[in-house]
Motif scaffolding. Structure first.
Motif, mmCIF file in Angstrom:
data_model
loop_
_atom_site.group_PDB
_atom_site.id
_atom_site.type_symbol
_atom_site.label_atom_id
_atom_site.label_comp_id
_atom_site.label_asym_id
_atom_site.label_seq_id
_atom_site.Cartn_x
_atom_site.Cartn_y
_atom_site.Cartn_z
ATOM 1 N N LEU A 170 0.825 -1.206 0.000
ATOM 2 C CA LEU A 170 0.000 0.000 0.000
ATOM 3 C C LEU A 170 0.862 1.259 0.000
ATOM 4 N N LEU A 171 1.967 1.219 0.728
ATOM 5 C CA LEU A 171 2.858 2.378 0.784
ATOM 6 C C LEU A 171 3.568 2.619 -0.545
ATOM 7 N N SER A 172 3.886 1.549 -1.251
ATOM 8 C CA SER A 172 4.691 1.686 -2.468
ATOM 9 C C SER A 172 3.855 1.877 -3.728
ATOM 10 N N THR A 173 2.552 1.758 -3.609
ATOM 11 C CA THR A 173 1.681 1.898 -4.776
ATOM 12 C C THR A 173 1.200 3.336 -4.901
ATOM 13 N N PRO A 174 1.311 3.933 -6.088
ATOM 14 C CA PRO A 174 0.844 5.316 -6.257
ATOM 15 C C PRO A 174 -0.646 5.433 -5.959
ATOM 16 N N GLY A 175 -0.999 6.569 -5.394
ATOM 17 C CA GLY A 175 -2.404 6.818 -5.104
ATOM 18 C C GLY A 175 -2.534 7.840 -3.998
ATOM 19 N N GLY A 229 -3.307 7.337 8.320
ATOM 20 C CA GLY A 229 -2.935 6.366 9.351
ATOM 21 C C GLY A 229 -2.068 5.232 8.865
ATOM 22 N N LEU A 230 -1.834 5.136 7.547
ATOM 23 C CA LEU A 230 -1.085 4.006 7.020
ATOM 24 C C LEU A 230 0.367 4.018 7.481
ATOM 25 N N ARG A 231 0.995 5.178 7.452
ATOM 26 C CA ARG A 231 2.412 5.223 7.849
ATOM 27 C C ARG A 231 2.575 4.896 9.333
ATOM 28 N N GLU A 232 1.630 5.318 10.135
ATOM 29 C CA GLU A 232 1.680 4.998 11.563
ATOM 30 C C GLU A 232 1.501 3.484 11.756
ATOM 31 N N PHE A 233 0.615 2.882 10.983
ATOM 32 C CA PHE A 233 0.433 1.440 11.053
ATOM 33 C C PHE A 233 1.729 0.730 10.655
ATOM 34 N N ARG A 291 4.098 0.665 13.437
ATOM 35 C CA ARG A 291 3.727 -0.280 14.482
ATOM 36 C C ARG A 291 4.084 -1.709 14.113
ATOM 37 N N THR A 292 4.097 -2.016 12.817
ATOM 38 C CA THR A 292 4.411 -3.377 12.387
ATOM 39 C C THR A 292 5.894 -3.572 12.071
ATOM 40 N N GLY A 293 6.693 -2.531 12.319
ATOM 41 C CA GLY A 293 8.130 -2.664 12.155
ATOM 42 C C GLY A 293 8.661 -2.303 10.786
ATOM 43 N N LEU A 294 7.803 -1.651 9.966
ATOM 44 C CA LEU A 294 8.264 -1.270 8.625
ATOM 45 C C LEU A 294 9.042 0.047 8.649
ATOM 46 N N GLY A 295 8.988 0.771 9.758
ATOM 47 C CA GLY A 295 9.707 2.026 9.842
ATOM 48 C C GLY A 295 8.921 3.195 9.301
#
Length: 237
Positions: A216-221, A226-230, A233-237
């Motif tokens: 979701l982060l790497s797909t344009p749109g 809240g996605l970056r915060e999620f 939390r899951t360790g993606l930085g």
């Protein structure tokens, strides 16, 4: 009781990717179930063993274990009790999902159909029912790459009637991945966020959630609130 304890230990170990612990727990659960002489306990342990086998990459063996155990349960009990009929249908649904994971389309839908027929013919009873089977059908369609069909099946599930937090989290997992497969980025994120709300530990420490968040982060749109915060939390930085 011993069989149930070891079976639940195997399920937890599988979720934590502790495959050695899962194998040991399944072995002990199998011994305890057979010693008990309870057909239902033997069947439930076989279902747990199937999941461990499938997660270990031995899908063919997993399929044989669950199908053989389902047939034994039917022979031993005649499915006269609603609980046995419900368990039998759940085992066939697991067989269907296992077949789908191995890309055996016809076998998957045949097993799912047999599960539905078993529920239709069964006397009323608690446990696995039509609503849960619809959830399995969504996951089966998703594994087979039929994302539109997966979304349709998910739309027929009554989430409020799913009996456990784990099952409700599983619903949102399947919904999120199905929407992602359809290319519907926002809907996938909304389902992923709902999965975290329902069962944070089921999401934050599972590879599927991290992989989906990364996609979701790497797909344009448009930016998804809240996605970056999620992701953090899951360790993606």
């Amino acid at each position: 009781m011993a069989a149930d304890v070891y079976r639940l230990t195997a399920r937890l170990a599988t979720k934590l990717h502790e495959h050695g612990v899962a194998w040991a727990a399944v072995d002990r659960a199998t011994r305890a179930a057979h010693q008990s002489g309870c057909s239902r306990a033997v069947a439930q342990v076989a279902r747990a063993a199937t999941v461990v086998l499938r997660r270990s990459g031995d899908g063919d063996h997993a399929q044989r274990v669950i199908v053989d155990a389902a047939h034994r349960l039917r022979t031993d009990t005649k499915l006269a009790d609603g609980r046995d009929a419900s368990l039998y249908a759940e085992m066939l649904a697991t067989a269907a999902y296992t077949a789908a994971a191995g890309d055996r389309r016809d076998e998957a839908w045949t097993c799912a159909g047999e599960a539905g027929a078993a529920l239709a013919a069964a006397p009323p009873g608690p446990g696995f029912g039509v609503n849960e089977l619809e959830l399995f059908r969504s996951g089966i369609a998703r594994l087979l790459g039929d994302f539109g069909q997966a979304v349709d099946h998910a739309g027929r599930v009554r989430v409020d009637l799913l009996p456990t937090t784990e099952r409700r989290a599983r619903f949102w997992q399947d919904a999120a991945l199905a929407w992602w497969g359809r290319g519907r980025r926002r809907e996938a994120w909304e389902a992923l966020r709902e999965a975290e709300r329902v069962a944070p530990q089921e999401v934050r420490y599972r590879p599927w959630a991290r992989d989906l968040a990364s996609g979701l982060l790497s797909t344009p749109g448009p930016q998804l609130s809240g996605l970056r915060e999620f992701a953090a939390r899951t360790g993606l930085g």
